[in-house]
Enzyme design. Sequence first.
Site, PDB file in Angstrom:
ATOM      1  N   LEU A 125      32.990 -20.227  88.855  1.00 26.66           N
ATOM      2  CA  LEU A 125      34.025 -21.233  88.611  1.00 26.66           C
ATOM      3  C   LEU A 125      33.396 -22.578  88.218  1.00 26.66           C
ATOM      4  O   LEU A 125      33.726 -23.147  87.173  1.00 26.66           O
ATOM      5  CB  LEU A 125      34.887 -21.408  89.880  1.00 26.66           C
ATOM      6  CG  LEU A 125      36.025 -22.432  89.795  1.00 26.66           C
ATOM      7  CD1 LEU A 125      37.070 -22.011  88.767  1.00 26.66           C
ATOM      8  CD2 LEU A 125      36.687 -22.628  91.165  1.00 26.66           C
ATOM      9  N   SER A 132      34.534 -30.389  91.658  1.00 23.88           N
ATOM     10  CA  SER A 132      35.811 -30.555  92.356  1.00 23.88           C
ATOM     11  C   SER A 132      36.977 -30.411  91.382  1.00 23.88           C
ATOM     12  O   SER A 132      38.035 -29.881  91.724  1.00 23.88           O
ATOM     13  CB  SER A 132      35.862 -31.937  93.019  1.00 23.88           C
ATOM     14  OG  SER A 132      34.803 -32.090  93.934  1.00 23.88           O
ATOM     15  N   THR A 158      26.327 -18.653  93.477  1.00 22.05           N
ATOM     16  CA  THR A 158      25.740 -17.844  94.554  1.00 22.05           C
ATOM     17  C   THR A 158      25.674 -16.379  94.123  1.00 22.05           C
ATOM     18  O   THR A 158      26.642 -15.872  93.532  1.00 22.05           O
ATOM     19  CB  THR A 158      26.601 -17.972  95.829  1.00 22.05           C
ATOM     20  OG1 THR A 158      26.680 -19.349  96.179  1.00 22.05           O
ATOM     21  CG2 THR A 158      26.014 -17.177  96.981  1.00 22.05           C
ATOM     22  N   GLN A 336      17.972 -32.703 117.877  1.00 26.32           N
ATOM     23  CA  GLN A 336      17.652 -33.822 118.778  1.00 26.32           C
ATOM     24  C   GLN A 336      17.133 -33.292 120.122  1.00 26.32           C
ATOM     25  O   GLN A 336      16.189 -33.837 120.694  1.00 26.32           O
ATOM     26  CB  GLN A 336      18.905 -34.691 118.982  1.00 26.32           C
ATOM     27  CG  GLN A 336      18.628 -36.056 119.568  1.00 26.32           C
ATOM     28  CD  GLN A 336      17.817 -36.947 118.607  1.00 26.32           C
ATOM     29  OE1 GLN A 336      17.808 -36.719 117.408  1.00 26.32           O
ATOM     30  NE2 GLN A 336      17.126 -37.916 119.152  1.00 26.32           N
ATOM     31  N   GLY A 339      13.537 -32.387 119.959  1.00 28.60           N
ATOM     32  CA  GLY A 339      12.554 -33.429 119.689  1.00 28.60           C
ATOM     33  C   GLY A 339      11.753 -33.098 118.436  1.00 28.60           C
ATOM     34  O   GLY A 339      12.274 -32.480 117.501  1.00 28.60           O
ATOM     35  N   GLY A 340      10.474 -33.455 118.433  1.00 33.34           N
ATOM     36  CA  GLY A 340       9.635 -33.260 117.246  1.00 33.34           C
ATOM     37  C   GLY A 340       9.472 -31.802 116.858  1.00 33.34           C
ATOM     38  O   GLY A 340       9.298 -31.479 115.680  1.00 33.34           O
ATOM     39  N   GLU A 363      32.867 -24.599  98.069  1.00 35.98           N
ATOM     40  CA  GLU A 363      34.250 -24.093  98.266  1.00 35.98           C
ATOM     41  C   GLU A 363      35.192 -25.255  98.566  1.00 35.98           C
ATOM     42  O   GLU A 363      36.118 -25.126  99.385  1.00 35.98           O
ATOM     43  CB  GLU A 363      34.279 -22.989  99.321  1.00 35.98           C
ATOM     44  CG  GLU A 363      33.391 -21.827  98.890  1.00 35.98           C
ATOM     45  CD  GLU A 363      33.845 -20.472  99.369  1.00 35.98           C
ATOM     46  OE1 GLU A 363      35.011 -20.327  99.775  1.00 35.98           O
ATOM     47  OE2 GLU A 363      33.012 -19.546  99.298  1.00 35.98           O
ATOM     48  N   SER A 366      34.488 -31.770 101.685  1.00 32.88           N
ATOM     49  CA  SER A 366      35.353 -32.253 102.780  1.00 32.88           C
ATOM     50  C   SER A 366      36.444 -33.171 102.232  1.00 32.88           C
ATOM     51  O   SER A 366      37.594 -33.133 102.700  1.00 32.88           O
ATOM     52  CB  SER A 366      34.517 -33.017 103.817  1.00 32.88           C
ATOM     53  OG  SER A 366      33.705 -32.114 104.531  1.00 32.88           O
TER      54      SER A 366
END
Length: 383
Positions: A125, A132, A158, A336, A339-340, A363, A366
């Site tokens: 598409l 959009s 895809t 988070q 951490g690292g 698809e 937002s």
Amino acid sequence: MNLELSEEQEAARQLAEDFVAREITPHAVAWDRAESVDKSIVKKLGDLGFLGLTVPEEYGGSGGDHLAYCLVTEELGRGDSSVRGIVSVSLGLVAKTIASWGSEEQKRQWLPGLTAGEAVGCFGLTEPGTGSDAGNLTTKAVRDGDHYVINGSKMFITNGTWADVVLLFARTGDAPGHRGVSAFLVPADSPGLTRRTIHGKLGLRGQATAELVLEDVRVPAATLLGPEGKGFSIAMSALAKGRMSVAAGCVGIAQAALDAAVRYAGEREQFGKSIASYQLVQELISDISVDVDAARMLTWRVADLVDRGKDFATAASTAKLFASEAAVRAANNALQVFGGYGYIDEYPVGKLVRDARVMTLYEGTSQIQKLIIGRALTGVSAF
Ligand SMILES: Cc1cc2nc3c(=O)[nH]c(=O)nc-3n(C[C@H](O)[C@H](O)[C@H](O)COP(=O)(O)OP(=O)(O)OC[C@H]3O[C@@H](n4cnc5c(N)ncnc54)[C@H](O)[C@@H]3O)c2cc1C
């Protein structure tokens, strides 16, 4: 709606969970690094019936309801969104659209192969100039006797380089905007159709995403899917159900983020104590958990509406909007907690962040979901 799963639904979910543990999880990091999942996964998905869910058995499908489809999709998304996307597109956008709109001949030609995982479908598409604003696509199909000749290009497709059939949307008449669009089932080996893999994606790196170029591609008129000029309605009906599938995949990402965060928080010690004992870490984990639950309930509501034959398009946009944003938040919160260590790909959460990010884009972004929901509530279209 009864939230207790039936025996069949739980069996389908368990089958998918076991499949992910056996066939996907051990390879996900390597596939991500190699920028390609192993294509043999497609046949394995077909053998278990995952590529035929909700497709009638007479065309090779495995039947089942849409909640079972969402449960399987969630488990695949929990394992690897690149694999989940193969199913969402080849089954969700292509096979199911052929089952709904195809002639008997088209169903017999394509569905047994697609549902068995012996063939792959892609959905063409988006174009370089129209994402959009898909109704203004410019690829043209011109009637020439009992053929159409197609010229144009498609972007971000895809399964594009893997596909055997392209569900392609092209302009057939002079009618402006979406009214002049028709759908075609174009064999991917048609002369004049070339495909280029798009490398360097942030996430979904294992997935075969491609640009398609069509130069004088000549296809029989019998490849037209549904009536001429109805292509945009066909695309939108496919995408409405597709959004349910994306939402289910996002629940899988968020659940994977939750599992990883809880496990790691229990193992990691700082300041002489498990980091799970710190309330700020518990806050991160509980935020993920609330996102998982809310996204899952919104997604199940869509499946319930579809299975009861009710209007589901706005509910699907609502679920897709919330679940995709929730997946991004959840993966980020899990990182988070790590951490690292979350920042290197020996641990699972960095990939979840990268894979989640596209979910708010494809698809329908937002912003587009908000316009669809706003239109349904106000009766005024912003498009
Ligand atoms: C990995 C990947 C896989 C994909 N797979 C497929 C596929 O299989 N088949 C396919 O056809 N397409 C596919 N797409 C394309 C995808 O659907 C589009 O990228 C998406 O629709 C957005 O279009 P765009 O990228 O052109 O962005 P644009 O439409 O240019 O949007 C750019 C920004 O403007 C905003 N915007 C646009 N219009 C409005 C408006 N009216 N109001 C408010 N904000 C607006 C958007 O929300 C966005 O933030 C894929 C994309 C990716 C990245």
